[in-house]
Design a protein around this motif. Structure first.
Motif, PDB file in Angstrom:
ATOM      1  N   LEU A   3       0.855  -1.179   0.000  1.00 17.99           N
ATOM      2  CA  LEU A   3       0.000   0.000   0.000  1.00 17.99           C
ATOM      3  C   LEU A   3       0.891   1.229   0.000  1.00 17.99           C
ATOM      4  CD1 LEU A   3      -2.960   0.940   0.156  1.00 17.99           C
ATOM      5  CD2 LEU A   3      -2.696   0.986   2.634  1.00 17.99           C
ATOM      6  N   LEU A   4       0.815   2.008  -1.063  1.00 14.31           N
ATOM      7  CA  LEU A   4       1.607   3.221  -1.178  1.00 14.31           C
ATOM      8  C   LEU A   4       0.717   4.417  -0.901  1.00 14.31           C
ATOM      9  CD1 LEU A   4       3.423   2.398  -4.537  1.00 14.31           C
ATOM     10  CD2 LEU A   4       4.279   2.053  -2.215  1.00 14.31           C
ATOM     11  N   HIS A   5       1.291   5.454  -0.366  1.00 12.15           N
ATOM     12  CA  HIS A   5       0.528   6.672  -0.076  1.00 12.15           C
ATOM     13  C   HIS A   5       1.157   7.836  -0.821  1.00 12.15           C
ATOM     14  CE1 HIS A   5      -0.455  10.311   2.338  1.00 12.15           C
ATOM     15  NE2 HIS A   5      -1.651   9.802   2.201  1.00 12.15           N
ATOM     16  N   LEU A  23       5.442   7.285  -9.405  1.00 15.41           N
ATOM     17  CA  LEU A  23       5.145   5.870  -9.669  1.00 15.41           C
ATOM     18  C   LEU A  23       5.479   5.454 -11.098  1.00 15.41           C
ATOM     19  CD1 LEU A  23       1.773   5.623  -7.738  1.00 15.41           C
ATOM     20  CD2 LEU A  23       4.039   4.898  -6.990  1.00 15.41           C
ATOM     21  N   ARG A  24       6.480   6.089 -11.673  1.00 18.33           N
ATOM     22  CA  ARG A  24       6.855   5.814 -13.064  1.00 18.33           C
ATOM     23  C   ARG A  24       7.019   4.318 -13.333  1.00 18.33           C
ATOM     24  NH1 ARG A  24      10.044   8.177 -17.454  1.00 18.33           N
ATOM     25  NH2 ARG A  24       9.742  10.181 -16.459  1.00 18.33           N
ATOM     26  N   ASP A  25       7.818   3.628 -12.557  1.00 19.28           N
ATOM     27  CA  ASP A  25       8.071   2.200 -12.794  1.00 19.28           C
ATOM     28  C   ASP A  25       6.817   1.363 -12.610  1.00 19.28           C
ATOM     29  OD1 ASP A  25      10.720   2.837 -13.300  1.00 19.28           O
ATOM     30  OD2 ASP A  25      11.410   2.268 -11.295  1.00 19.28           O
ATOM     31  N   SER A  78       4.619  12.633 -17.243  1.00 24.01           N
ATOM     32  CA  SER A  78       5.675  12.446 -16.250  1.00 24.01           C
ATOM     33  C   SER A  78       6.063  10.981 -16.040  1.00 24.01           C
ATOM     34  CB  SER A  78       5.272  13.087 -14.919  1.00 24.01           C
ATOM     35  OG  SER A  78       4.116  12.467 -14.417  1.00 24.01           O
ATOM     36  N   SER A  79       5.190  10.055 -16.438  1.00 23.69           N
ATOM     37  CA  SER A  79       5.534   8.639 -16.293  1.00 23.69           C
ATOM     38  C   SER A  79       6.293   8.111 -17.498  1.00 23.69           C
ATOM     39  CB  SER A  79       4.264   7.794 -16.114  1.00 23.69           C
ATOM     40  OG  SER A  79       3.515   7.761 -17.321  1.00 23.69           O
ATOM     41  N   GLY A  80       6.285   8.880 -18.594  1.00 20.39           N
ATOM     42  CA  GLY A  80       6.912   8.420 -19.821  1.00 20.39           C
ATOM     43  C   GLY A  80       6.006   7.525 -20.650  1.00 20.39           C
ATOM     44  N   LEU A  81       4.795   7.295 -20.190  1.00 21.55           N
ATOM     45  CA  LEU A  81       3.855   6.429 -20.896  1.00 21.55           C
ATOM     46  C   LEU A  81       3.186   7.154 -22.062  1.00 21.55           C
ATOM     47  CD1 LEU A  81       3.085   3.489 -20.285  1.00 21.55           C
ATOM     48  CD2 LEU A  81       1.096   4.348 -19.064  1.00 21.55           C
ATOM     49  N   GLY A  82       3.054   8.461 -21.967  1.00 25.45           N
ATOM     50  CA  GLY A  82       2.349   9.233 -22.983  1.00 25.45           C
ATOM     51  C   GLY A  82       0.857   9.254 -22.691  1.00 25.45           C
TER      52      GLY A  82
END
Length: 191
Positions: A3-5, A23-25, A78-82
């Protein structure tokens, strides 16, 4: 379960950028697992077909929930996903329904929500389970939005790169989400 906050503050675009950067990765990993799932569908769905389907939902979303689209733009950048791929992640529920309709096989599952109002409880209680495939579960995110510009705040449970799917705002309004798979599916606002 991990669980990330995240505490996301600012405009929708700024919150999306914070989400994508932090949370890029995890976002890129979730998208790859999503493509692998689409590849296993019968009939098989490739990325081009998946993005064409979710792309149909962009214009209605821009028209009715432009602030959500801005947040997804920030996540994608910002995630690089587009944008197109980040938007597809936020269409996960529409895609699950589409998979079921295309395969002509009932999905056999779905989330369950409930509300317990007074007098059974002192205040109304809402709850939801989330029947998601296993590859959604390695990372569940608790997102906290604190939009100082509009004096709004809310806390949501979500997945990496996906806008909140269940939660509550600072005015006590709760959100739960369940899939309904209509036989006359049309293009509309996702999320």
């Amino acid at each position: 379960m991990t669980l990330l906050h995240l505490r996301l503050v600012g405009t929708p675009y700024e919150r999306g950028c914070q989400h994508g950067e932090e949370l890029r990765d995890e976002i890129q990993g979730l998208y790859e697992r999503w493509l692998a799932c689409a590849d296993r569908q019968a009939p098989r769905i490739d990325e081009e077909e998946l993005l064409a389907f979710t792309g149909e939902h962009v214009e209605p979303a821009r028209r009715y929930v432009p602030h959500w689209v801005r947040e997804v733009e920030g996540i994608g950048e910002s995630s690089g996903l587009g944008f197109d791929r980040a938007f597809a992640l936020s269409c996960w529920d529409e895609l699950c329904s589409w998979f079921s309709v295309r395969s002509e096989v009932a999905s056999g599952g779905g989330c369950t929500s409930l509300a317990l109002p007074p007098p059974e409880a002192t205040t109304t209680i809402i709850a939801q389970n989330q029947d998601a495939w296993g590859w959604w579960r390695p990372v569940v995110i608790l997102e906290e939005y604190d939009d100082e510009e509009h004096s709004r705040g809310a806390i949501y449970a979500a997945h990496p790169g996906v806008l909140g799917t269940l939660g509550v705002n600072n005015r006590g309004v709760g959100l739960v989400e369940n899939s309904l798979i209509p036989s006359d599916r049309g293009v509309g606002v996702p999320f």
